[in-house]
Scaffold this motif. Structure first.
Motif, PDB file in Angstrom:
ATOM      1  N   THR A 142       0.869  -1.179   0.000  1.00 57.20           N
ATOM      2  CA  THR A 142       0.000   0.000   0.000  1.00 57.20           C
ATOM      3  C   THR A 142       0.904   1.226   0.000  1.00 57.20           C
ATOM      4  O   THR A 142       1.897   1.268   0.735  1.00 57.20           O
ATOM      5  CB  THR A 142      -0.915   0.012   1.239  1.00 57.20           C
ATOM      6  OG1 THR A 142      -1.857  -1.061   1.107  1.00 57.20           O
ATOM      7  CG2 THR A 142      -1.692   1.329   1.345  1.00 57.20           C
ATOM      8  N   ARG A 151      -3.232   0.117  -3.276  1.00 56.72           N
ATOM      9  CA  ARG A 151      -3.822  -0.275  -1.981  1.00 56.72           C
ATOM     10  C   ARG A 151      -4.000  -1.777  -1.962  1.00 56.72           C
ATOM     11  O   ARG A 151      -4.574  -2.338  -2.903  1.00 56.72           O
ATOM     12  CB  ARG A 151      -5.194   0.402  -1.791  1.00 56.72           C
ATOM     13  CG  ARG A 151      -5.020   1.832  -1.304  1.00 56.72           C
ATOM     14  CD  ARG A 151      -6.330   2.540  -1.115  1.00 56.72           C
ATOM     15  NE  ARG A 151      -6.177   3.901  -1.614  1.00 56.72           N
ATOM     16  CZ  ARG A 151      -7.155   4.655  -2.018  1.00 56.72           C
ATOM     17  NH1 ARG A 151      -8.395   4.204  -2.013  1.00 56.72           N
ATOM     18  NH2 ARG A 151      -6.941   5.872  -2.436  1.00 56.72           N
ATOM     19  N   ALA A 152      -3.491  -2.402  -0.940  1.00 51.60           N
ATOM     20  CA  ALA A 152      -3.573  -3.854  -0.757  1.00 51.60           C
ATOM     21  C   ALA A 152      -3.185  -4.595  -2.032  1.00 51.60           C
ATOM     22  O   ALA A 152      -3.867  -5.529  -2.457  1.00 51.60           O
ATOM     23  CB  ALA A 152      -4.985  -4.245  -0.311  1.00 51.60           C
ATOM     24  N   GLN A 182      -4.677   1.598  -7.778  1.00 55.19           N
ATOM     25  CA  GLN A 182      -5.895   2.412  -7.765  1.00 55.19           C
ATOM     26  C   GLN A 182      -5.826   3.514  -8.834  1.00 55.19           C
ATOM     27  O   GLN A 182      -6.779   3.757  -9.546  1.00 55.19           O
ATOM     28  CB  GLN A 182      -6.068   3.079  -6.391  1.00 55.19           C
ATOM     29  CG  GLN A 182      -6.048   2.105  -5.228  1.00 55.19           C
ATOM     30  CD  GLN A 182      -7.202   1.110  -5.318  1.00 55.19           C
ATOM     31  OE1 GLN A 182      -8.341   1.502  -5.520  1.00 55.19           O
ATOM     32  NE2 GLN A 182      -6.899  -0.179  -5.187  1.00 55.19           N
TER      33      GLN A 182
END
Lengths: 665, 363
Positions: B228, B250-251, B255
Motif C-alpha cells: 500500500t 492499496r492492498a 488504484q
C-alpha cells in the motif's frame, strides 16, 4: 501487424528528370493501399515518409501516382515505384516493433517472419500458420517461426511457395555500418564508401566464388577461418548484385550459396527544414512555396515535433538589400496543416509585416526550441516577366507594373461588382494604376501575364459596398458555362494579394459568389432562388431548405439526414466528408445516377460548391464527365452546397479556404 | 569495380578510418569508435528505438576478427548518447498512437569555457557534423566530443560558421529547478490524486521502497498483496519498452496511475522516475547514497542508484566517466578542486547522502 510503405523521395530525380519533382511539388499524390486523403502537394519530396496501409496494394494498380499529373510522369512513377513481385512477401521480424521485407524472399532457420500472400496458402508446414487478429483487405497474413534446422520437407514446402531457404551461409555488412540493412539480403551505402562484407559458413569451406554483377572472383578460404571479409571497391551509384558460392575440398558443387543486393546511392540533399529523423521538421505543401503562396495562404506548412512542446515560430520578410521585418509568436507542437491558416492570419495582422510585404523578396519561417534546435523554410518571391507591386498614392491603393519582358503590356481590370466583366485600362506614365472600385487587375505581355487584386479606396463605410458582387454574366446551363465560371474563379484565386485586407475580402466575396452561381446554375430554379435570398442558411426555415433540396420524399429525408450529421462531420477533413456524403447519397437516392463512372462525384460536387478553383488541375475529360453527371443528377450539387454552407456556418475559425472548414489542401 | 579478400585487422582499420577516427589511436571496440558508429547508424535509422539502433550497430561491428560481442557496450553507448544530447528521446504521435523513439539531436555546441565547447547533435544521412578543418580540432572522449582552441580564440564564431547553433549550457543540461524532496513528492502526488481510477495492470513492477538503496537492481519486484502506498513503477506496453509511471497502490491493487514524464514533456521518463524515487527515499528516511574514493590527485565519486541524464551531462562537463567501483552503479572522477561543488550538487539536486564507510571528501 500493420504494413507501412515508405514512399519514394523523387527529389533525387531533380537532375536527370526535373519534371518529376516539379510536378510532385505542386500536385497531390495517390498511394495505392493508403485510404486516407490524397497526400498533400510536395509529399513525395521528403525522404523517409512512411504511410500506414489499410489495404494491400492491388497488382494491377500503380503504387504511386500524381493527381492530375502528366501521362509521362505517372507512367514513370508506375514503372519505377513498385512493390517487389508477389504473390508472397516475406518480412523478417527484427524486434517487437518492426519486421523488414526480405526482398530476396528467402527464410533462414531459427528466424521469425511474417508472410503476406495475395491468396490464401494451402498445405503449409506446421511452423507457418495464419496470424491471429491481423487481417487486411487484399492479403492474407501468416506467421512463420522457422525451425532451427530445415528438413527436406520444409525446403520442398518453401520451394512450392516460391520461397527459398538459406542455411549454411551468412552474408552481412561488416566494419562500417551501412546506410540501410534489411538484416538479410539488401544493404545500401553512400557513394564514395567502400562496402565491407563478412561471409561466414557453418560448413567446411576451402574456397569461394564471389560474383559481383555476374563477374566471378575466386576467393581462397583459409581452413582455420569461419568468416572471411571482402572489400568491394569502385562501385558506381546504382544497384549491384553479389552472389556467393562456397566450395569444400571434396565436393565439386557448392556446399552453400547466398546473395546480397547492394545499392550505392547519392547522399540526399539536406534540407534546412529538417527531416523525419530530427526533432523538428517543417513540411510545406506545395513543397517549395513561393513568397506569395505562403503569404496568400495558398501554401500551408506543417511542423512536426514532440506533442505539446512549445516552440517559437518566426516569420522574417527580407528585401533585396539587408532590410528585414520579423514577427515572432509561440505555438505548441505539432502544428497541423489545417491549423496553419491561423498563423497566416496572424502575419496579416502585423502592421510592420503588412507594410513591408510588397517590397519583400523572401520570407524565412523559422521554428526554434532551445533544446530541439531550429529548422527553417525559405520562400522566395518568384521571378516573373511581369510583376505587380502594391502601394498607395495619396491614400489610394495602387499597383505598379514591373515589366521585365520585351513586349508591351496590356492591362485590364475586373471589378468586384462584376467579376467576369473585363474593362481595358491604361497605365499612367510610371506604369501605375489606381481604380477607386478596385478589382482584379490583369497584365499581359506576349505569353506572360500577371494578376493582382487591387483593393478599393475606402474613405467612407459606404465605400465597402464596392467589395460586394452585384452579378455575373448570365449563361446557359451547360458544362461549357460551368467551365467558364471555373476559369474565372481560378483567375481570382491565383491572383496575388497585396497586404491590404480589403483585397482578400473582395477576392473572397467573388469566389463565394462564383461558387453560389455555379450551384444555382446546376441546381435549378428553386435552388437558385434560395442562393439569391440568403448568403447563409441560418435565416431560412428548415422546411424551405428541405423543399429546395428536392421535391421527392427521399430528397427531404436525405436533407434531414445530412443536417443531422453535420455536427459529427465538423471534425472531419473535406475528403472524409466526401465519403460520408457519398454514403448518404447511396442510401437515400441510389438511382440518381451519381454512382456512375469512376470519378468520385461527391468530392467533385463538394469542391465545386466550396472552392471551384480547387478543380483547376482536373483533366478536361474528367471535368466534362463529372459536370455531365451533375447536370443530370442535380440533387448531388444541392446537397453538396447545403453541406458546404452548414459547415461554414458552424465552424468559427478557419481561414484556409473560401468557406470555413473547406480547405482542400 | 573490384572484390578482394582482406584481413580482419584491415577491415577494422578501414572501419575506424571511415568513422573519421585515427585507427592508430582507437580500437574498433573503443567507446569513441562505438559512439561514432552509433551516430552514423542513427543518422540513417532515426526515428528508431534504442533496441533497433543497438542491433544495427552490433551486427556490423561485432565478431570483426574475433568472437567479441559488443552488443552490451553498444546498448550502453546508445544510452550515453541519449543522455548527452546527440540523440533525443521524444514522444511522437504517428497518427495511430504516441510512441517514444530516438531522434537526432540538433547540430549544436555548448560552450563550457570561452576556449572550449562540447559538440552535440547528429546530422542526417551520414553527413559530417563539422568540416574536415574543424574535425582536426575535435577531441573525442568516450561519448563526448570537445573542441578546444587557444584562450583568445573565438570558438563561437568558428562553430557558428559550421552551421552549429549555440545551445546555452542551462538548456543543454536541462536540470530541473532545485527544490526539496518533499516538494517533488507532493508535485507528483497532486497529479496522481487527480488521475482517474485504473483497472488491474498485469506485469507491473515497482521499486521496493524498503529494499536496500545501494542495490538498485534488487529493489525491483512485482506488487504483493500487502503493498500500500505510492510507488515508482514500470508497466508493460503492447509495443516498446515498459513505460515508467507513478502508482497509487492499496492492498496490492493499483488504484491510480500516471505515466511519466509529467514535469517536462521533453524529459526522459526515467529521469523523472529516478528523481522522484530519490525524493521518496528521502521522505522515508533512507536517502540514496554516494561514496568518495581517492585515486591519486583525483577523487572518484561512486553512486549506487541511477542518475538522470541532466546529472550525467553535468558530469560530462566537470568530470570523467569511470568504470563503476565496487557495488556502485555509476562512478566518475572529478578534479580535487571541484569535489566540494560536486558533493554539494549531489546533495542539493538529488538529496543523496554521503556514505560514511571508507569515504574521503578531501577535506
Amino acid at each position: 501487424w500493420t504494413p507501412y510503405l515508405e514512399i519514394p523521395d523523387v527529389s533525387v530525380l531533380a537532375e536527370r528528370l526535373p519534371s518529376v519533382p516539379e510536378e510532385a511539388a505542386r500536385l497531390r499524390s495517390l498511394v495505392e493501399g493508403y485510404e486516407g486523403t490524397p497526400l498533400a502537394r510536395g509529399q513525395l519530396l521528403y525522404p523517409g515518409r512512411q504511410l500506414r496501409l489499410t489495404r494491400w496494394p492491388r497488382p494491377d494498380a500503380p503504387l504511386v501516382q500524381l493527381e492530375g499529373g502528366s501521362a509521362a510522369t505517372n507512367a514513370l512513377l508506375a514503372d519505377q515505384c513498385v512493390l517487389s513481385p508477389g504473390p508472397i512477401w516475406v518480412f523478417r521480424i527484427r524486434d517487437e516493433l518492426r519486421a523488414n521485407e526480405v526482398r530476396g524472399k528467402f527464410l533462414r532457420p531459427g528466424e521469425h517472419y511474417i508472410l503476406l500472400a495475395r491468396e490464401a496458402l494451402a498445405e503449409l508446414p506446421s511452423w507457418i500458420a495464419p496470424t491471429n487478429g491481423s487481417s487486411m483487405q487484399g492479403a492474407h497474413a501468416y506467421s512463420a517461426n522457422a525451425p532451427l534446422v530445415f528438413n527436406t520437407a520444409d525446403e520442398t514446402s518453401l520451394e512450392a511457395l516460391g520461397l527459398g531457404a538459406v542455411t549454411d551461409v551468412l552474408i552481412r555488412p561488416a566494419a562500417l555500418p551501412p546506410a540501410s540493412w534489411d538484416g538479410e539480403g539488401a544493404a545500401d551505402w553512400l557513394a564514395g564508401e567502400q562496402p565491407i562484407l563478412a561471409i561466414s559458413s557453418s560448413r567446411a569451406v576451402a574456397k569461394g566464388i564471389i560474383t559481383l554483377n555476374g563477374v566471378p572472383h575466386l576467393i581462397p578460404w583459409p581452413a582455420s577461418e569461419r568468416e572471411v571479409f571482402l572489400e568491394l571497391s569502385d562501385l558506381d551509384v546504382g544497384s549491384h548484385q553479389v552472389g556467393v558460392s562456397l566450395f569444400s575440398d571434396v565436393i565439386n558443387r557448392p556446399v552453400a550459396a547466398g546473395s546480397l543486393q547492394i545499392v550505392i546511392r547519392s547522399p540526399p540533399v539536406r534540407l534546412p527544414a529538417g527531416s523525419f529523423g530530427e526533432g523538428l521538421m517543417i513540411m510545406a505543401s506545395p513543397a517549395h512555396p513561393t513568397l506569395s503562396e505562403l503569404w496568400d495562404g495558398r501554401a500551408v506548412l506543417e511542423v512536426r515535433g514532440p506533442q505539446g512542446v512549445e516552440i517559437e515560430l518566426e516569420a522574417a520578410l527580407a528585401d533585396g538589400s539587408s532590410r528585414s521585418v520579423r514577427h515572432r509568436t509561440n505555438a505548441r507542437l505539432p502544428i497541423e496543416a489545417t491549423q496553419w491558416g491561423r498563423h497566416t492570419s496572424e502575419l496579416h495582422e502585423d502592421e510592420d509585416l503588412l507594410s513591408f510585404y510588397d517590397s519583400a523578396e523572401s520570407c524565412i519561417i523559422t521554428v526554434r526550441h532551445p533544446r530541439l534546435g531550429a529548422v527553417t523554410l525559405r520562400a522566395e518571391r518568384e521571378f516573373a516577366p511581369l510583376r505587380w507591386i502594391a502601394g498607395r498614392r495619396g491614400g489610394a491603393p495602387q499597383l505598379r507594373l514591373l515589366n521585365n519582358s520585351e513586349s508591351a503590356a496590356t492591362v485590364s481590370i475586373f471589378e468586384f461588382a462584376h467579376p467576369d466583366r473585363q474593362i481595358p485600362v491604361e497605365l499612367n506614365e510610371v506604369s501605375e494604376i489606381t481604380w477607386p472600385a478596385g478589382g482584379l487587375v490583369v497584365a499581359e505581355a506576349g505569353t506572360a501575364s500577371a494578376s493582382n487584386v487591387l483593393p478599393p479606396r475606402i474613405r467612407h463605410p459606404t465605400d465597402l459596398e464596392s467589395l460586394n458582387v452585384r452579378g455575373l454574366t448570365p449563361g446557359p446551363r451547360t458544362s461549357g458555362e460551368v467551365r467558364r465560371l471555373l476559369g474565372i474563379s481560378a483567375s481570382w484565386a491565383t491572383a496575388s494579394l497585396p497586404a491590404d485586407p480589403f483585397a482578400a475580402t473582395g477576392s473572397l466575396h467573388v469566389q463565394q459568389a462564383i461558387a453560389g452561381h455555379i450551384a444555382a446554375l446546376i441546381g435549378g430554379g428553386r435552388w437558385a432562388a434560395l442562393e439569391r435570398r440568403a448568403s447563409d442558411f441560418d435565416e431560412l426555415r428548415y422546411s424551405e431548405v428541405q423543399h429546395a433540396v428536392g421535391d421527392l420524399r427521399q430528397h427531404h429525408v436525405l436533407a434531414a439526414s445530412l443536417l443531422r450529421d453535420v455536427e459529427a462531420m465538423l471534425a472531419l477533413t473535406p475528403q472524409q466528408r466526401s465519403m460520408r456524403l457519398m454514403r448518404l447519397l447511396d442510401t437515400h437516392t441510389p438511382n440518381a445516377g451519381h454512382g456512375r463512372g469512376r470519378f468520385p462525384l461527391a468530392q467533385f460536387a463538394l469542391q465545386l460548391a466550396s472552392d471551384p478553383a480547387s478543380l483547376a488541375a482536373t483533366s478536361e475529360s474528367e471535368l466534362d464527365l463529372a459536370l455531365q453527371l451533375l447536370l443530370v443528377s442535380t440533387i448531388v450539387i444541392r446537397v453538396a452546397r447545403l453541406l458546404v454552407l452548414e459547415v461554414h456556418a458552424l465552424i468559427e475559425h478557419d481561414t484556409g479556404g473560401i468557406y470555413r472548414g473547406w480547405s482542400w489542401g | 569495380m573490384g572484390v578482394r579478400r582482406i584481413d580482419p585487422d584491415v577491415a577494422m582499420r578501414h572501419a575506424v578510418k571511415s568513422l573519421d577516427l585515427d585507427p592508430d589511436r582507437f580500437a574498433l571496440e573503443s567507446p569513441e569508435v562505438l559512439a561514432a558508429a552509433v551516430r552514423r547508424t542513427a543518422s540513417f535509422l532515426c526515428p528508431t528505438t534504442p533496441g533497433a539502433l543497438t542491433r544495427s550497430v552490433s551486427e556490423t561491428v561485432s565478431r570483426l576478427g574475433g568472437s567479441v560481442d559488443v552488443a552490451e557496450d553498444v546498448a550502453s553507448m546508445v544510452e550515453s548518447l541519449a543522455s548527452y544530447g546527440d540523440l533525443l528521446e521524444l514522444a511522437i504521435d504517428d497518427g495511430t498512437r504516441t510512441r517514444r523513439q530516438l531522434f537526432l539531436g540538433p547540430p549544436a555546441y555548448v560552450s563550457v569555457r570561452p576556449d572550449c565547447a562540447l559538440l552535440v547533435g547528429i546530422r542526417p544521412d551520414g553527413a559530417a557534423l563539422v568540416s574536415d578543418e574543424v574535425l582536426s580540432l575535435v577531441e573525442p572522449d568516450r561519448h563526448t566530443r570537445r573542441v578546444s582552441l587557444g584562450a583568445d580564440a573565438a570558438i563561437a564564431d568558428l562553430l557558428a560558421a559550421e552551421g552549429l547553433i549555440e545551445m546555452h549550457v542551462d538548456h543543454w543540461l536541462g536540470a530541473p529547478r532545485r527544490t526539496s524532496a518533499e516538494a517533488v513528492v507532493q508535485f507528483y502526488t497532486n497529479y496522481l490524486e487527480a488521475a482517474g481510477p485504473t483497472g488491474p495492470i498485469d506485469g507491473l513492477l515497482v521499486i521496493d521502497p524498503s529494499a536496500r538503496v545501494t542495490y538498485y537492481i534488487g529493489r525491483w519486484r512485482p506488487l504483493g498483496p500487502r503493498d500500500t502506498g505510492h510507488f515508482v513503477a514500470r508497466r508493460p506496453q503492447a509495443y516498446g519498452a515498459n513505460a515508467w509511471c507513478f502508482a497509487d497502490v492499496r492492498a496490492g491493487e493499483v488504484q491510480r496511475l500516471i505515466d511519466l514524464p509529467i514535469e517536462d514533456s521533453l524529459a526522459r521518463p526515467s529521469d523523472e522516475a529516478w528523481r522522484l524515487q530519490a525524493a521518496l527515499d528521502v521522505r522515508a528516511g533512507r536517502p540514496q547514497e554516494f561514496r568518495v574514493r581517492v585515486d591519486g590527485a583525483t577523487r572518484i565519486i561512486d553512486v549506487f542508484s541511477p542518475v538522470p541524464s541532466w546529472l550525467r551531462r553535468r558530469i560530462d562537463v566537470v568530470g570523467t566517466d569511470m568504470s563503476p567501483g565496487m557495488g556502485a552503479l555509476f562512478s566518475y572522477a572529478v578534479p580535487m578542486d571541484a569535489l566540494l561543488d560536486e558533493i554539494s550538487y549531489l546533495e542539493d539536486s538529488m538529496w543523496l547522502a554521503q556514505s560514511q564507510g571508507g569515504s574521503d571528501s578531501g577535506e
